[in-house]
Design an enzyme around this catalytic site. Structure first.
Site, PDB file in Angstrom:
ATOM      1  N   GLU A   3       0.851  -1.182   0.000  1.00 25.37           N
ATOM      2  CA  GLU A   3       0.000   0.000   0.000  1.00 25.37           C
ATOM      3  C   GLU A   3       0.890   1.237   0.000  1.00 25.37           C
ATOM      4  O   GLU A   3       2.100   1.167  -0.056  1.00 25.37           O
ATOM      5  CB  GLU A   3      -0.959  -0.047   1.188  1.00 25.37           C
ATOM      6  CG  GLU A   3      -1.918  -1.233   1.046  1.00 25.37           C
ATOM      7  CD  GLU A   3      -3.292  -0.968   1.641  1.00 25.37           C
ATOM      8  OE1 GLU A   3      -3.803   0.151   1.480  1.00 25.37           O
ATOM      9  OE2 GLU A   3      -3.850  -1.887   2.253  1.00 25.37           O
ATOM     10  N   LYS A  61       0.386   4.421  -6.116  1.00 20.14           N
ATOM     11  CA  LYS A  61       1.306   3.296  -5.943  1.00 20.14           C
ATOM     12  C   LYS A  61       2.285   3.153  -7.104  1.00 20.14           C
ATOM     13  O   LYS A  61       2.985   2.158  -7.196  1.00 20.14           O
ATOM     14  CB  LYS A  61       0.511   2.009  -5.756  1.00 20.14           C
ATOM     15  CG  LYS A  61      -0.332   2.017  -4.487  1.00 20.14           C
ATOM     16  CD  LYS A  61      -1.026   0.696  -4.318  1.00 20.14           C
ATOM     17  CE  LYS A  61      -2.157   0.820  -3.313  1.00 20.14           C
ATOM     18  NZ  LYS A  61      -2.941  -0.421  -3.257  1.00 20.14           N
ATOM     19  N   ARG A 274     -13.846  -8.760  -1.151  1.00 20.06           N
ATOM     20  CA  ARG A 274     -12.822  -8.789  -0.109  1.00 20.06           C
ATOM     21  C   ARG A 274     -13.531  -8.702   1.238  1.00 20.06           C
ATOM     22  O   ARG A 274     -14.675  -9.094   1.362  1.00 20.06           O
ATOM     23  CB  ARG A 274     -11.827  -7.640  -0.304  1.00 20.06           C
ATOM     24  CG  ARG A 274     -10.951  -7.867  -1.528  1.00 20.06           C
ATOM     25  CD  ARG A 274      -9.828  -6.896  -1.597  1.00 20.06           C
ATOM     26  NE  ARG A 274     -10.287  -5.587  -2.048  1.00 20.06           N
ATOM     27  CZ  ARG A 274      -9.504  -4.523  -2.137  1.00 20.06           C
ATOM     28  NH1 ARG A 274      -8.236  -4.599  -1.773  1.00 20.06           N
ATOM     29  NH2 ARG A 274      -9.978  -3.377  -2.553  1.00 20.06           N
TER      30      ARG A 274
END
Ligand SMILES: [Zn+2]
Length: 291
Positions: A3, A61, A274
């Site tokens: 992350e 990212k 998720r």
């Protein structure tokens, strides 16, 4: 998956150990590692050999390193890297044995440490892309500036978030609204702000948005502070889930454990294939909207 704080740690490492060095040779050991460089591995290698990587920047990212010619004039291109699920950029002595999943190797004209791209699952990748005048490559320009970036505008974020007609956790994961916040940090920030992830954004007060942003910043900054030392060993482990931060998670992955604030068992709910973790007492689900 790495992350934002982990990627920022890698950026700082690249800035310290790679920026200003001239590439002597590039070895692409797996074609998937450069699949986003559409002209192929040989073209990728040629675009970097003999050129200098002048700095290391990050947007969300993605990492990018502007490229300069041998005479230091900007080449109008940048080396762009994304770590994917399991990618690592390692700066290592040339004598260090190759990693099992070594995908690309950069050596430098100063004969010093190599830069290696290691990626077990090869979802990450490298490419040379146009970046005119040292500006951000076009493919990254749509990604919102994140709260660790000096240019982040809190007022604009607050207004944009409240305009979205969506659930607050979805908004946090929307990279066009706020960069680099993944599932783990979203859950941690929501817990700090005492908000359930399914709260509708348009009904959040200004103060709640401010608390949420503070939660995001704090959780990212704390994680960065802990990860910030790991580059000293010239090795950043971005495998698994937020490795060095995991000991400090209040809710993420903590199902059935007591909430650190009130002791109520943390619950897990499914969310976009998720999981979301929250405290049912500190973060009550929103009541159904009246019609
Ligand atoms: Zn609680």
């Amino acid at each position: 998956m790495p992350e934002l704080p982990e990627v920022e740690v890698v950026r700082r490492g690249l800035e310290r150990w790679v920026a200003g060095r001239t590439v002597a040779a590039v070895e692409v050991r797996h074609p998937r590692a450069v699949r986003r460089h559409l002209e192929g591995a040989d073209h990728f290698t040629a675009a970097l050999t003999g050129r200098t990587l002048t700095a290391a920047y990050r947007r969300g990212k993605y990492l990018w390193l502007p490229i300069a010619e041998a005479d230091d004039t900007p080449a109008g291109q940048a080396l762009v890297a994304h770590l994917g699920m399991s990618g690592q950029l390692l700066v290592e002595k040339r004598s260090q044995p190759d990693e099992t999943h070594l995908r690309a190797r950069f050596t430098f004209t100063d004969g010093g440490r190599e830069l290696r791209f290691v990626d077990q699952r090869t979802f990450g990748g490298l490419a040379v892309e146009d970046a005119d005048g040292g500006s951000i490559p076009a493919r990254l320009a749509h990604i919102a500036i994140d709260p660790l970036d000096a240019g982040f505008d809190a007022d604009r974020f607050s207004a944009a978030l409240r305009r979205r007609r969506t659930e607050v956790k979805r908004a946090l994961l929307d990279q066009t609204l706020i960069g680099g916040v993944g599932n783990i940090y979203a859950d941690e920030a929501l817990w700090r702000a005492r908000l359930h992830g399914s709260r509708p954004t348009e009904r959040l007060s200004r103060a709640q948005v401010a608390d949420l942003l503070e939660g995001v910043r704090d959780v990212l900054t704390e994680s960065l502070a802990q990860g910030g030392t790991s580059f000293d060993s010239l090795y950043v482990d971005v495998n698994g889930q937020s490795g060095y931060f995991s000991r400090h998670l209040a809710v993420y992955g903590q199902a059935d454990r007591p909430c650190p604030r009130c002791g109520t068992p943390i619950v897990r709910e499914s969310f976009m294939n998720r999981s979301s973790y929250s405290c049912p007492r500190c973060q009550p689900r929103p009541r159904a909207r009246r019609s």
